[in-house]
Design an enzyme around this catalytic site. Structure first.
Site, PDB file in Angstrom:
ATOM      1  N   ARG A  11      43.139  43.364  40.524  1.00  0.00           N
ATOM      2  CA  ARG A  11      43.114  44.261  39.360  1.00  0.00           C
ATOM      3  C   ARG A  11      43.661  43.580  38.113  1.00  0.00           C
ATOM      4  O   ARG A  11      43.234  43.880  36.999  1.00  0.00           O
ATOM      5  CB  ARG A  11      43.878  45.551  39.681  1.00  0.00           C
ATOM      6  CG  ARG A  11      43.089  46.444  40.625  1.00  0.00           C
ATOM      7  CD  ARG A  11      43.868  47.654  41.073  1.00  0.00           C
ATOM      8  NE  ARG A  11      43.058  48.460  41.988  1.00  0.00           N
ATOM      9  CZ  ARG A  11      43.535  49.422  42.758  1.00  0.00           C
ATOM     10  NH1 ARG A  11      44.833  49.702  42.734  1.00  0.00           N
ATOM     11  NH2 ARG A  11      42.734  50.102  43.557  1.00  0.00           N
TER      12      ARG A  11
ATOM     13  N   TYR B 246      33.983  49.431  40.596  1.00  0.00           N
ATOM     14  CA  TYR B 246      34.450  48.570  41.680  1.00  0.00           C
ATOM     15  C   TYR B 246      35.968  48.425  41.674  1.00  0.00           C
ATOM     16  O   TYR B 246      36.619  48.658  40.677  1.00  0.00           O
ATOM     17  CB  TYR B 246      33.745  47.209  41.674  1.00  0.00           C
ATOM     18  CG  TYR B 246      33.953  46.300  40.486  1.00  0.00           C
ATOM     19  CD1 TYR B 246      35.208  45.828  40.124  1.00  0.00           C
ATOM     20  CD2 TYR B 246      32.861  45.861  39.739  1.00  0.00           C
ATOM     21  CE1 TYR B 246      35.382  44.962  39.059  1.00  0.00           C
ATOM     22  CE2 TYR B 246      33.021  44.990  38.667  1.00  0.00           C
ATOM     23  CZ  TYR B 246      34.281  44.541  38.341  1.00  0.00           C
ATOM     24  OH  TYR B 246      34.452  43.676  37.287  1.00  0.00           O
ATOM     25  N   GLU B 247      36.501  48.059  42.849  1.00  0.00           N
ATOM     26  CA  GLU B 247      37.957  47.971  43.073  1.00  0.00           C
ATOM     27  C   GLU B 247      38.661  49.293  42.760  1.00  0.00           C
ATOM     28  O   GLU B 247      39.763  49.305  42.223  1.00  0.00           O
ATOM     29  CB  GLU B 247      38.574  46.835  42.247  1.00  0.00           C
ATOM     30  CG  GLU B 247      38.406  45.475  42.871  1.00  0.00           C
ATOM     31  CD  GLU B 247      39.057  45.348  44.229  1.00  0.00           C
ATOM     32  OE1 GLU B 247      40.180  45.835  44.399  1.00  0.00           O
ATOM     33  OE2 GLU B 247      38.428  44.771  45.126  1.00  0.00           O
ATOM     34  N   GLY B 248      38.009  50.385  43.082  1.00  0.00           N
ATOM     35  CA  GLY B 248      38.599  51.701  42.853  1.00  0.00           C
ATOM     36  C   GLY B 248      37.936  52.394  41.677  1.00  0.00           C
ATOM     37  O   GLY B 248      38.034  51.922  40.545  1.00  0.00           O
TER      38      GLY B 248
END
Length: 363
Positions: free
Chosen positions: A31, A169-171
């Site tokens: 992140r 993406y990534e949450g």
């Protein structure tokens, strides 16, 4: 490779990690990278749009006078200058998050997990905010270039598509905002007021007989607003700290201070209802901030091209007919148009083959 924090023994016994969020470490690092990438994408877009706006001339400010650079119009300044400020805000926040990650990782090796939940919350919020801000900012830059912004050769459509995917993406962003909301603490009046009001509503729903999970879901819109206010405060705080602490000349510090003020006022005026609601600002103070916003746009306008040039993004990276360093926008547009198969001849073959016989026939 998969047993850094949890393990499976030879007899099949599963050993839980010491802390349930230990596996978040790698996710946090990713992140950090997303926040930095969002910043870079916005850098590219605002460089292209600002340079183009210093070349493109259109309309009149004063009747009878020559057409000005469109960057002289305050509406164009309002589109682009806050995006330049946002680049610095995201950059400083990403750097601070990276520093925090390194410190927490060092603490974790010593068995100290105290800051891990806060790091997870912070990384979730910054990822969501940076992806959303950069996506909106790139689109604003694209629109600020008019019809030319839609050209493939401008590279703005590609930059937009490369940026907006970070929202999911990534949450997915809404999910991440709700993760931040579960640690809802902020020193900022607006965030605090939103948290207090939301907690009161959550408690009221529970008192009415709803179980906690359903009550949480029914407060989720307000919880997202709490999280957004909290992370926006964090970003503004880091921006202010960096302006004060950076070892730069006083002239440069003055420009950074103006960009910081612009960033703060821009987001206050966009969300002025929250500030009026919590009583931290009056309508008269909002009007004063709007006046200052106008002055900041005028003051920063002469610096705009120099600031984006300072990003030092090579033409090969920008890959844009609109944003090259030499400012030869129309020459590059013409050269790119010549590459189209439709422009290989002055008159397309289809005209001679189909249209001309039809037009010459005696119908």
């Amino acid at each position: 490779m998969l047993m850094k924090h949890s393990q499976v023994l030879k007899d099949g016994t599963y050993v839980k990690p010491k802390h349930e969020k230990l596996a978040y470490g790698t996710m946090v690092l990713v992140r950090v990278g997303i926040v930095r990438d969002a910043c870079k994408q916005l850098q590219r877009a605002v460089t292209i749009a600002t340079r183009y706006s210093a070349v493109r001339r259109q309309s009149e400010i004063v009747p009878g006078e020559p057409e000005p650079q469109i960057l002289d119009f305050q509406t164009q300044q309002y589109k682009l200058l806050p995006q330049i400020a946002s680049v610095f805000a995201l950059l400083f926040s990403a750097n601070d998050l990276a520093t925090t990650y390194l410190q927490v990782s060092k603490d974790m090796t010593k068995g100290n997990m105290e800051m891990l939940p806060e790091l997870h919350s912070l990384s979730s919020g910054l990822k969501a905010l940076s992806a959303a801000d950069a996506t909106e900012g790139v689109e604003i830059c694209r629109l600020s270039c008019g019809g030319h912004g839609y050209l493939k050769s401008s590279n703005l459509p590609r930059i937009y598509s490369a940026t907006t995917c970070a929202i999911t993406y990534e949450g997915e962003n809404t999910v991440l905002w709700l993760q931040v909301a579960s640690l809802g603490r902020s020193l900022q009046d607006v965030a605090l007021k939103l948290v207090v009001d939301t907690e009161s509503r959550l408690q009221r729903l529970c008192d009415m007989g709803q179980n906690f999970h359903h009550a949480w879901n029914n407060c989720s819109v307000l919880l997202v607003r709490c999280a957004q206010a909290h992370i926006r405060y964090f970003v503004c705080e880091k921006f202010l700290q960096r302006v004060k602490s950076s070892a730069v000349s006083e002239g440069l510090r003055g420009v950074l201070h103006q960009l910081c003020r612009l960033y703060l006022i821009y987001h206050i005026t966009l969300n002025h209802g929250d500030f009026l609601r919590c009583g931290s600002l009056t309508s008269a103070q909002i009007s004063t901030l709007e006046d200052e916003l106008s002055l900041l746009l005028t003051s920063l306008r002469p610096q705009a091209v120099a600031i984006v040039d300072a990003f030092d993004i090579h033409d090969e990276i920008l890959d844009s007919t609109l944003g090259a360093w030499d400012g030869q926008v129309y020459e590059r547009l013409y050269e790119d148009a010549l590459k189209s198969p439709l422009n290989k001849t002055d008159v397309p073959e289809a005209y001679h083959k189909f249209l001309k016989p039809l037009m010459k026939s005696q119908l």
